[in-house]
Design an enzyme around this catalytic site. Structure first.
Site, PDB file in Angstrom:
ATOM      1  N   GLU A  39      55.458  62.957  35.524  1.00  0.00           N
ATOM      2  CA  GLU A  39      54.527  63.683  34.657  1.00  0.00           C
ATOM      3  C   GLU A  39      53.239  63.801  35.445  1.00  0.00           C
ATOM      4  O   GLU A  39      52.723  62.783  35.936  1.00  0.00           O
ATOM      5  CB  GLU A  39      54.264  62.929  33.355  1.00  0.00           C
ATOM      6  N   GLU A  95      57.242  55.235  30.102  1.00  0.00           N
ATOM      7  CA  GLU A  95      55.980  54.518  29.839  1.00  0.00           C
ATOM      8  C   GLU A  95      56.239  53.289  28.963  1.00  0.00           C
ATOM      9  O   GLU A  95      55.615  53.117  27.907  1.00  0.00           O
ATOM     10  CB  GLU A  95      54.939  55.457  29.211  1.00  0.00           C
TER      11      GLU A  95
HETATM   12  O1  AHR Z   1      52.963  64.549  28.354  1.00  0.00           O
HETATM   13  C1  AHR Z   1      52.404  63.934  27.243  1.00  0.00           C
HETATM   14  C2  AHR Z   1      52.588  62.426  27.231  1.00  0.00           C
HETATM   15  O2  AHR Z   1      51.936  61.850  28.303  1.00  0.00           O
HETATM   16  C3  AHR Z   1      53.995  61.910  27.373  1.00  0.00           C
HETATM   17  O3  AHR Z   1      54.695  61.922  26.190  1.00  0.00           O
HETATM   18  C4  AHR Z   1      53.797  60.512  27.822  1.00  0.00           C
HETATM   19  O4  AHR Z   1      54.872  60.035  28.586  1.00  0.00           O
HETATM   20  C5  AHR Z   1      52.494  60.591  28.610  1.00  0.00           C
HETATM   21  O5  AHR Z   1      51.606  59.619  28.221  1.00  0.00           O
END
Ligand code: AHR
Length: 498
Positions: free
Chosen positions: A302, A176
């Site tokens: 994610e 990110e």
């Molecule tokens: O999973 C929690 C957070 O969500 C992670 O650290 C980040 O990459 C995303 O915004």
């Protein structure tokens, strides 16, 4: 029947990469300490054997670590060597919204993580720090993990107990970076990525047996990914740049703490989960917009339910419900449909945090409903996905529509596996499944269903966790081989035809 699923057994899409059932674990809340490892403060600590055993049973193909935003500020050398010498640091990102600043003891570091992967039979995926690190640090990490020669870093790994190189294949360069990883524009990130990939990618030449796969972290917005891809371009002498996969993160949620949570809210939540489909199409289009001779895979590294109001200040812990599990099934079907472009996905997060599969409380550890969904979908792993058409009733939402029945299917040398979701939390549906060119008979079919006895918002804890496993599903077979089953509200079925 009010829904019909046709499985086009001759219309192959591509292999469903086993890595599509991957996981993500971050140093956040109780995912690592009191999750994978014993609670921080309990001496040097050790693996939580109850959790390890649940994860080993699930046969997780790949596990991403150490973050997330934590990775954007993580210096791997803090977490290797004798435990008593490891520095204690503040956990920069996950202090947000908390009364107490979480600190990182570094008791669980690279060797602990990689040995966990060895124990549960999982490929590790390490996320390097582009936010506050440097390319040298990232290349050194590869050398520490994978190099077989006589350098100081390879020897350090040996001294720390691992003679053989670990052979870590997946390397994420950034997380990110449009946000917690440095607030970069796509052009800035592409330049940083190129610099890192030059040094990390060069390590590939030193490790004849271990092909590295380099992963860049994209954004949900199509335009951002397109600009990143354009800037990445080619190297000066015209060959494609080392980039094997481009990722994005997609979370979706609902308001869990409102007193009058009802089925309308469930519908909107499930429709939002299904937006995964567009995200995959858009990131694949961004990749294709840039001429390249290499295959760049799509990873959703994610994903899952994130109920903002439930997790505000508690280390992102939220109740595990059947509804969340249902959304995971719907998303796994979407992944199967996109097996031609997708190379991996990692649900967030493995233990205790967000849509975890395993939860702990004191000495108890148990599987959440989402764990059973992954188990039910496991037969798809490594199969060839085939096209399905679903003729289903849909519910009109304010500015969206929820198809009430969904499905995906895959084949191997012996037969077909079909998963079907009833995303309707109000009513059951009778579903017909027809396999083109096949007419199964009694004895060829084996079917299971999840959650037939449970309301969608039932919360799971140590006391009721063992009620959520798969049960046999009644399937009738017509003379022409059409299968029919009644699916109760908010259920998931797995039908195997041999
Ligand atoms: O999973 C929690 C957070 O969500 C992670 O650290 C980040 O990459 C995303 O915004």
């Amino acid at each position: 029947a009010d829904a019909r699923v046709t499985v086009h057994t001759e219309a192959g899409i591509d292999e469903i990469a086993p890595e599509m059932h991957g996981h993500f674990s971050e140093h956040l809340g109780r995912c690592v300490y009191d999750g994978l490892w014993t609670a921080d403060g309990a001496g040097d600590g050790e693996f939580r054997e109850d959790v390890v055993s649940l994860l080993a049973d699930l046969e997780i193909p790949v596990l991403r670590w150490p973050g997330g935003c934590f990775a954007d500020d993580y210096h791997w050398e803090d977490g290797v060597g004798p435990q008593e010498d490891r520095p204690r640091r503040r956990n920069l990102f996950w202090a947000q919204g908390r009364d107490e600043i979480p600190e990182e003891s570094n008791r669980f570091g690279t060797d602990e993580f990689l040995q966990l992967c060895e124990r549960i039979g999982t490929e590790p995926y390490l996320a390097a720090n582009i936010g506050s690190g440097d390319p040298q640090e990232a290349a050194d990490w590869v050398e520490y993990c994978n190099y077989d020669g006589n350098t100081e870093l390879a020897d350090r790994r040996r001294e720390n107990g691992h003679e053989e190189p670990y052979g870590v294949r997946y390397w994420g360069l950034g997380n990110e970076n449009w946000g917690c990883g440095g607030q970069m524009t796509p052009e800035q990130y592409a330049r940083e990525y190129r610099r890192y990939a030059t040094y990390v990618g060069s390590m590939d030449n030193l490790m004849l047996d271990h092909d590295l796969e380099l992963i860049a972290c994209g954004f949900e917005g199509h335009e951002w990914n397109r600009r990143f891809m354009e800037e990445i371009g080619h190297t000066a002498w015209g060959v494609d740049f080392p980039l094997d996969h481009l990722t994005l993160h997609h979370y979706y949620g609902r308001e869990m703490t409102v007193a009058d949570a009802d089925e309308d809210q469930y519908d909107r939540f499930l429709a939002e989960a299904l937006e995964m489909d567009e995200h995959i199409e858009r990131i694949a289009a961004a990749i294709n917009a840039v001429a390249t001779t290499r295959d760049i895979g799509v990873i959703i590294d994610e994903w899952g339910a994130w109920h903002l109001d439930a997790v505000a200040s508690n280390g992102l812990e939220q109740p595990g419900t059947v509804l969340d599990a249902l959304s995971a099934a719907a998303v796994l079907d979407v992944f199967n449909h996109h097996s031609d472009v997708m190379t991996m996905s990692n649900i967030a997060q493995t233990v205790n945090v967000l849509q975890c599969l395993v939860e702990t409380d004191g000495d108890d550890a148990w599987a959440r409903p989402t764990y059973h969904v992954f188990d039910l979908y496991a037969p798809h792993k490594g199969n060839e996905a085939v096209r399905t058409s679903v003729d289903t009733p849909a519910r009109e939402l304010e500015d969206d529509e929820l198809p009430l029945v969904g499905a995906s299917a895959s084949i191997d040398g012996d037969g077909t596996y079909v998963t079907v979701t009833n995303l309707d939390c109000r009513e059951g549906h009778t579903v017909e499944v027809r396999l083109e060119g096949a007419a199964p008979a009694d004895g060829d079919v084996d079917a299971n269903v999840l959650f037939a006895e449970h309301d969608p918002d039932v919360e799971v804890d140590a006391d009721n966790a063992d009620e959520f496993g798969a049960e046999e599903l009644d399937v009738s077979i017509d003379d022409d081989g059409t299968l029919t089953a009644d699916l109760a509200p908010s259920t998931v079925a797995g039908i195997s035809v041999r």
